[in-house]
Motif scaffolding. Structure first.
Motif, short mmCIF file in Angstrom:
data_model
loop_
_atom_site.label_atom_id
_atom_site.label_comp_id
_atom_site.label_asym_id
_atom_site.label_seq_id
_atom_site.Cartn_x
_atom_site.Cartn_y
_atom_site.Cartn_z
N ALA A 1 -50.34 -17.63 12.05
CA ALA A 1 -51.45 -17.66 11.11
C ALA A 1 -52.69 -18.24 11.77
O ALA A 1 -53.80 -17.74 11.58
N ALA B 1 -53.99 -15.55 14.11
CA ALA B 1 -54.60 -14.45 13.36
C ALA B 1 -55.98 -14.86 12.82
O ALA B 1 -56.92 -14.07 12.88
N LEU B 2 -56.10 -16.07 12.31
CA LEU B 2 -57.40 -16.55 11.84
C LEU B 2 -58.39 -16.59 13.00
O LEU B 2 -59.53 -16.13 12.87
N THR C 1 -56.26 -9.04 7.69
CA THR C 1 -56.64 -9.85 6.55
C THR C 1 -55.52 -9.94 5.53
O THR C 1 -55.31 -10.99 4.93
N LEU D 1 -53.24 -12.58 6.72
CA LEU D 1 -53.83 -13.91 6.49
C LEU D 1 -53.77 -14.29 5.01
O LEU D 1 -53.51 -15.44 4.67
N THR E 1 -52.03 -17.71 3.44
CA THR E 1 -53.01 -18.71 3.02
C THR E 1 -53.03 -18.84 1.50
O THR E 1 -53.19 -17.83 0.80
N ARG F 1 -58.51 -20.05 0.81
CA ARG F 1 -59.21 -18.84 1.24
C ARG F 1 -60.73 -19.01 1.23
O ARG F 1 -61.42 -18.42 2.05
N LEU G 1 -61.56 -20.37 4.45
CA LEU G 1 -61.56 -19.31 5.45
C LEU G 1 -62.89 -18.56 5.45
O LEU G 1 -63.47 -18.29 6.50
#
Length: 149
Positions: A22, A25-26, A84, A87, A91, A96, A99
């Motif tokens: 995660a 990926a972010l 996305t 994610l 999350t 979010r 984010l």
């Protein structure tokens, strides 16, 4: 690690990502936002490193290492939609908005508002289940944060 994450992202229905994936990926999504306008500036790179350091309690070396891995992942990654979705699954709804603020802070780091970056951020906000208002609030928080830096 990148190959395994890419396989998960390419799955028809991505599942929740474990924490290390995660984070990566972010970071890759932050890189994708920064590269969207065709200019991957030093200000954007520095902002990504600061976001990763703050978010994950990393030192500068760890943040830069994660960003470097994310640059490789982003170059090989599937479309932003799958990214996305994965994610979103990893999350909590409350996180979010944070984010989105991080994404806006990177998009604004070079001092330019680009139509392609705006379009991508609107798509990402929608895919994360956030409204246009929540995205605008995240942008305003990012702008205020940039003024304090």
């Amino acid at each position: 690690m990148i190959d395994a994450l890419l396989r998960r992202l390419m799955a028809p229905a991505p599942t929740a990502l474990p924490e290390p994936d995660a984070r990566l990926a972010l970071a890759a999504l932050l890189v994708r936002i920064a590269r969207t306008d065709g200019l991957y500036s030093a200000e954007e790179v520095e902002k990504i490193d600061r976001v990763l350091a703050r978010r994950h309690h990393f030192g500068p070396f760890e943040a830069a290492k994660l960003r470097t891995e994310a640059e490789e992942l982003e170059a090989q990654a599937p479309d932003t939609v799958r990214f996305t979705r994965a994610l979103k699954a990893a999350t909590a709804l409350d996180d979010r908005a944070d984010l989105m603020e991080a994404l806006w802070s990177v998009a604004l780091a070079d001092g330019l508002r680009d139509a392609e970056e705006d379009r991508l951020i609107r798509l990402v906000a929608n895919l994360l289940g956030l409204t246009d208002v929540e995205s605008a609030q995240a942008r305003q928080r990012a702008e205020r944060g940039a003024e304090r830096e």
